[in-house]
Design a protein around this motif. Structure first.
Motif: not given
Length: 281
Positions: A147-151, A241-249, A261-264, A269-276
């Motif tokens: 899933k990480q590779v697909l994301a 797309d960000h939401r879908k990726m983070l939901k899987v992770l 991982i999502a920020s990479q 940013t890391k903080n944006e990804a963390y808050q989402l």
């Protein structure tokens, strides 16, 4: 100054139908002094079919590095050798690149003998854009890593080609649906060039059902050709797309690690990804 070294021939062999063996490939294998094969037991059947009796030696992932010096000395002595894989074109998701790299450095001639390739064969019948594509080889065996590779490839606009084994193909399709959605177009090519060749073309959301309809469809070797992501310029599409990726992770990993991982893999940013990620928990 011209050297008297021999030549390494990188020889493609059939991926199923023995009628796809080229005349040039047969002549090359007949004329070299040694043939290096990924699995000598498998390749011996091919050699016997075409009446080729040259020395057949093993070269695979576990001994390739150790074999390089031996093969280099053999070629420097003026002998010719061939490299083949179990099926198709060597080095494509198969051993050999380390050998070719080192022999190239040693100024030894390396000659391709082209032929069958499952990647190109599948693309030719996929009905999915082929002007630009990426070949990803086999996806990871474990669902989380897969899933990480697909994301990571979710926003890739180019067509993606994957290999998959029969005992993982169903789980792989389920992960593709979860990560990329049910509407992404896919072509699954099974047992290419063989007697029971089958092809599915359509939304990935229906592929699992198609596989379930006949247990025979789960047997054999598979190539998956996945259409690339549509170009999406608006912010709302990117956020989706960000939401879908983070939901899987976050279904598989701690929030902090998922956000990293999502920020990479995105513009967040890391903080944006963390808050989402926190908002999706």
């Amino acid at each position: 100054m011209k050297n008297n070294h021999g030549t390494l021939f990188v020889v493609a062999t059939p991926i199923g139908n023995l009628g796809d063996m080229t005349t040039r490939a047969i002549e090359t294998l007949e004329n070299v002094q040694r043939i290096y094969a990924e699995d000598t037991r498998n390749s011996l059947k091919l050699m016997r079919y075409f009446g080729i009796n040259n020395d057949l030696l093993a070269l695979h992932d576990h001994n390739e590095v150790q074999k390089i010096e031996e093969i280099q000395k053999f070629l420097e002595a003026g002998n010719d050798a061939a490299l083949i894989s179990d099926a198709g074109t060597p080095l494509i998701s198969d051993p050999g690149y380390k050998l070719v790299r080192e022999l190239g450095k040693a100024d030894i001639k390396i000659v391709p003998i082209p032929g069958a390739s499952a990647v190109i064969t599948a693309l030719s019948i996929a009905g999915i854009p082929t002007d630009r594509f990426t070949f990803e080889g086999f996806l990871p065996a474990k669902s989380t890593a897969r899933k990480q590779v697909l994301a990571g490839n979710a926003l890739e606009p180019r067509t993606q080609v994957y290999y998959e084994s029969n005992h993982r193909v169903q789980a792989c399709v389920e992960d593709i649906v979860e990560v990329l959605g049910a509407n992404r177009q896919i072509t699954l090519a099974r047992e290419l060039t063989k007697k029971f060749e089958q092809v599915y073309r359509g939304p990935v959301g229906y592929l699992g059902e198609w596989l379930d309809e006949d247990t025979k469809r789960l047997k054999g070797e598979f190539v998956l050709v996945l259409q690339g992501a549509d170009k999406q310029d608006d912010h709302s599409a990117s956020e989706l797309d960000h939401r879908k990726m983070l939901k899987v992770l976050i279904d598989e990993l701690p929030v902090k690690q998922a956000a990293k991982i999502a920020s990479q893999l995105s513009s967040m940013t890391k903080n944006e990804a963390y808050q989402l990620a926190l908002s999706l928990k």
